[in-house]
Write a protein that holds these residues in place. Sequence first.
Motif, PDB file in Angstrom:
ATOM      1  N   GLN A 137       0.838  -1.206   0.000  1.00 58.42           N
ATOM      2  CA  GLN A 137       0.000   0.000   0.000  1.00 58.42           C
ATOM      3  C   GLN A 137       0.871   1.254   0.000  1.00 58.42           C
ATOM      4  OE1 GLN A 137      -3.344  -0.026  -0.460  1.00 58.42           O
ATOM      5  NE2 GLN A 137      -3.073   2.190  -0.747  1.00 58.42           N
ATOM      6  N   ARG A 138       1.961   1.211   0.797  1.00 60.56           N
ATOM      7  CA  ARG A 138       2.863   2.368   0.853  1.00 60.56           C
ATOM      8  C   ARG A 138       3.483   2.638  -0.522  1.00 60.56           C
ATOM      9  NH1 ARG A 138       6.820   1.648   5.836  1.00 60.56           N
ATOM     10  NH2 ARG A 138       8.405   2.671   4.577  1.00 60.56           N
ATOM     11  N   ILE A 139       3.828   1.555  -1.210  1.00 58.51           N
ATOM     12  CA  ILE A 139       4.420   1.700  -2.546  1.00 58.51           C
ATOM     13  C   ILE A 139       3.395   2.343  -3.482  1.00 58.51           C
ATOM     14  CG2 ILE A 139       5.317   0.439  -4.561  1.00 58.51           C
ATOM     15  CD1 ILE A 139       6.283  -1.725  -2.459  1.00 58.51           C
ATOM     16  N   LYS A 140       2.152   1.882  -3.391  1.00 56.59           N
ATOM     17  CA  LYS A 140       1.098   2.421  -4.255  1.00 56.59           C
ATOM     18  C   LYS A 140       0.932   3.925  -4.019  1.00 56.59           C
ATOM     19  CE  LYS A 140      -3.540   1.436  -5.848  1.00 56.59           C
ATOM     20  NZ  LYS A 140      -4.810   0.756  -5.586  1.00 56.59           N
ATOM     21  N   ASP A 141       0.927   4.302  -2.728  1.00 57.68           N
ATOM     22  CA  ASP A 141       0.739   5.706  -2.366  1.00 57.68           C
ATOM     23  C   ASP A 141       1.884   6.589  -2.866  1.00 57.68           C
ATOM     24  OD1 ASP A 141      -1.572   4.902  -1.151  1.00 57.68           O
ATOM     25  OD2 ASP A 141      -0.762   4.912   0.894  1.00 57.68           O
ATOM     26  N   ALA A 142       3.094   6.027  -2.934  1.00 55.05           N
ATOM     27  CA  ALA A 142       4.266   6.818  -3.365  1.00 55.05           C
ATOM     28  C   ALA A 142       4.256   7.079  -4.876  1.00 55.05           C
ATOM     29  CB  ALA A 142       5.551   6.107  -2.955  1.00 55.05           C
ATOM     30  N   LYS A 143       3.441   6.308  -5.616  1.00 56.86           N
ATOM     31  CA  LYS A 143       3.289   6.488  -7.073  1.00 56.86           C
ATOM     32  C   LYS A 143       4.623   6.493  -7.855  1.00 56.86           C
ATOM     33  CE  LYS A 143      -1.085   9.088  -7.127  1.00 56.86           C
ATOM     34  NZ  LYS A 143      -1.490   9.048  -5.691  1.00 56.86           N
ATOM     35  N   GLU A 191      -3.234  -7.909  -6.297  1.00 52.40           N
ATOM     36  CA  GLU A 191      -4.494  -7.692  -5.572  1.00 52.40           C
ATOM     37  C   GLU A 191      -4.731  -6.221  -5.268  1.00 52.40           C
ATOM     38  OE1 GLU A 191      -4.847 -12.060  -3.427  1.00 52.40           O
ATOM     39  OE2 GLU A 191      -4.446 -10.296  -2.184  1.00 52.40           O
ATOM     40  N   ARG A 192      -3.662  -5.502  -4.973  1.00 47.70           N
ATOM     41  CA  ARG A 192      -3.825  -4.085  -4.615  1.00 47.70           C
ATOM     42  C   ARG A 192      -3.794  -3.154  -5.828  1.00 47.70           C
ATOM     43  NH1 ARG A 192      -3.365  -2.598   1.394  1.00 47.70           N
ATOM     44  NH2 ARG A 192      -3.718  -4.670   2.226  1.00 47.70           N
ATOM     45  N   GLY A 193      -3.748  -3.741  -7.006  1.00 48.76           N
ATOM     46  CA  GLY A 193      -3.906  -2.938  -8.223  1.00 48.76           C
ATOM     47  C   GLY A 193      -2.718  -2.053  -8.561  1.00 48.76           C
ATOM     48  N   LEU A 194      -1.514  -2.477  -8.197  1.00 47.54           N
ATOM     49  CA  LEU A 194      -0.342  -1.655  -8.534  1.00 47.54           C
ATOM     50  C   LEU A 194      -0.084  -1.649 -10.037  1.00 47.54           C
ATOM     51  CD1 LEU A 194       0.022  -1.997  -5.418  1.00 47.54           C
ATOM     52  CD2 LEU A 194       2.467  -1.721  -5.821  1.00 47.54           C
ATOM     53  N   ALA A 195      -0.366  -2.782 -10.675  1.00 53.12           N
ATOM     54  CA  ALA A 195      -0.167  -2.847 -12.131  1.00 53.12           C
ATOM     55  C   ALA A 195      -1.080  -1.832 -12.817  1.00 53.12           C
ATOM     56  CB  ALA A 195      -0.448  -4.258 -12.635  1.00 53.12           C
ATOM     57  N   GLU A 196      -2.343  -1.799 -12.398  1.00 48.10           N
ATOM     58  CA  GLU A 196      -3.308  -0.859 -12.980  1.00 48.10           C
ATOM     59  C   GLU A 196      -2.898   0.584 -12.704  1.00 48.10           C
ATOM     60  OE1 GLU A 196      -4.075  -3.517 -11.235  1.00 48.10           O
ATOM     61  OE2 GLU A 196      -5.093  -4.742 -12.752  1.00 48.10           O
ATOM     62  N   ALA A 197      -2.230   0.797 -11.566  1.00 44.41           N
ATOM     63  CA  ALA A 197      -1.768   2.146 -11.222  1.00 44.41           C
ATOM     64  C   ALA A 197      -0.509   2.529 -12.009  1.00 44.41           C
ATOM     65  CB  ALA A 197      -1.504   2.234  -9.715  1.00 44.41           C
ATOM     66  N   GLY A 198      -0.054   1.628 -12.873  1.00 44.42           N
ATOM     67  CA  GLY A 198       1.096   1.932 -13.732  1.00 44.42           C
ATOM     68  C   GLY A 198       2.445   1.730 -13.064  1.00 44.42           C
ATOM     69  N   ILE A 199       2.453   1.015 -11.932  1.00 43.17           N
ATOM     70  CA  ILE A 199       3.724   0.776 -11.222  1.00 43.17           C
ATOM     71  C   ILE A 199       4.300  -0.559 -11.688  1.00 43.17           C
ATOM     72  CG2 ILE A 199       4.818   0.471  -8.963  1.00 43.17           C
ATOM     73  CD1 ILE A 199       2.369   2.111  -7.826  1.00 43.17           C
ATOM     74  N   ARG A 200       5.472  -0.519 -12.285  1.00 42.35           N
ATOM     75  CA  ARG A 200       6.081  -1.755 -12.805  1.00 42.35           C
ATOM     76  C   ARG A 200       6.895  -2.448 -11.724  1.00 42.35           C
ATOM     77  NH1 ARG A 200       9.089   0.198 -18.160  1.00 42.35           N
ATOM     78  NH2 ARG A 200       9.390  -2.041 -18.423  1.00 42.35           N
TER      79      ARG A 200
END
Length: 391
Positions: free
Chosen positions: A211-217, A240-249
């Motif tokens: 989640q922290r990684i997702k928030d850091a974008k 599961e947390r949708g990092l791929a969809e958020a564009g995080i490789r």
Amino acid sequence: MKFTKILQSAATIGVFGFSAFAAQAQETIKVGLIAAFSGPFADYGKQMEGGIKAYMKQHGDKVAGKKIEIIIRDTTGPSPEIAKRLAQELVVRDKVDFLAGFGLTPEALAVAPVAEQAKKPMIIMNAATSIITTKSNYIARVSMTLPQVSGPMAIWAGKNGIKRVVTLVTDYGPGIDAETAFKTNFIGGGGQVLESIRVPLRNPEFAPFIQRIKDAKPDAVFIFVPAGEQGIAFMKGYRERGLAEAGIRVIGTGDLTDDHVLPVMGDAILGVITTFHYSAAHDSPENKAFLKSFADANPNGGRPNFMAVGAYDGMAAIYEVSRRLNGKIDGDKAMAVLKGLKINSPRGPIMIDPVTRDVVQTVYVRKVEKVGGEVYNVEFDKFANMKDTGK
Ligand code: PHB
């Protein structure tokens, strides 16, 4: 090939290649194999044992007229104290000629003083923290180091549109080495590291960090976790947390996409880019021969990974030393042979640096793709002649 397993206290003790009890000391060359064969890192020992069996199937179990005898010791680890005790017993009681194995850095570090004192060549078949080879003059490493494989990942990322990264590594030697080498090279190339997260070696919880990684974008997360199930857990959370969809490789070292677990990681792992020294998809006659003998020698062994290759190459080194010393193993003479030794490995040519006793090799950039319906690390770029850069 005879193969027996005997249970003794906490440690599983096995002998293969030749029965230890029937053998006369002077007729055999003894290799003490120390690794985890049970517990969360049981696959490390099994992969190494599988690689050794593959080598011996291809090359026989005799060198310079002597039988090669493998004495297996299970650390149940990560367990540096047990590893050290087992090494002492192997030296004093079993009178081994070589110490070998070592999947986990803390176990290799604990055994280094035993090798140094007993003047026993110690062949590192995986443990990959840079500093290990400085801990005894009798250590040679045929596997890799984390700085060696992480620097290329940073350089590749910087040149391929990745500008902002969060790093996530396991909080012990190899993870810290990976983080340091990645950061140095990535920042040096103009990139930005937004955050550096470290997770414990035992039972890490990835969810809050994901989640922290997702928030850091960031553009990407760079990850080192020790090969095996932790990579599966991380990738599950990432999807599961949708990092791929958020564009995080996801980028990382090939420990994350370990060939042995890759077939069960499913589509979640497709597209991940890693840098590493070995892929089961490596296209060479040596790798084809290795894959065939691994399958023949280990009918239920699954796909071999870099630890099987490390053990296979470690045996090549042990056979060459034994041949050159005509079966009479002396620690100092063995190290003289190991220094500068070249091996045609299934991963490509490797050399043991005569000064550092560490491996010099090509580091490949790979992408996880389906090949004929199966998931592989497909090599598409490379960094030739890479030395360890962590010392
Ligand atoms: C290590 O403990 O040195 C180690 C373990 C697993 C890896 C890499 C390094 O995948």
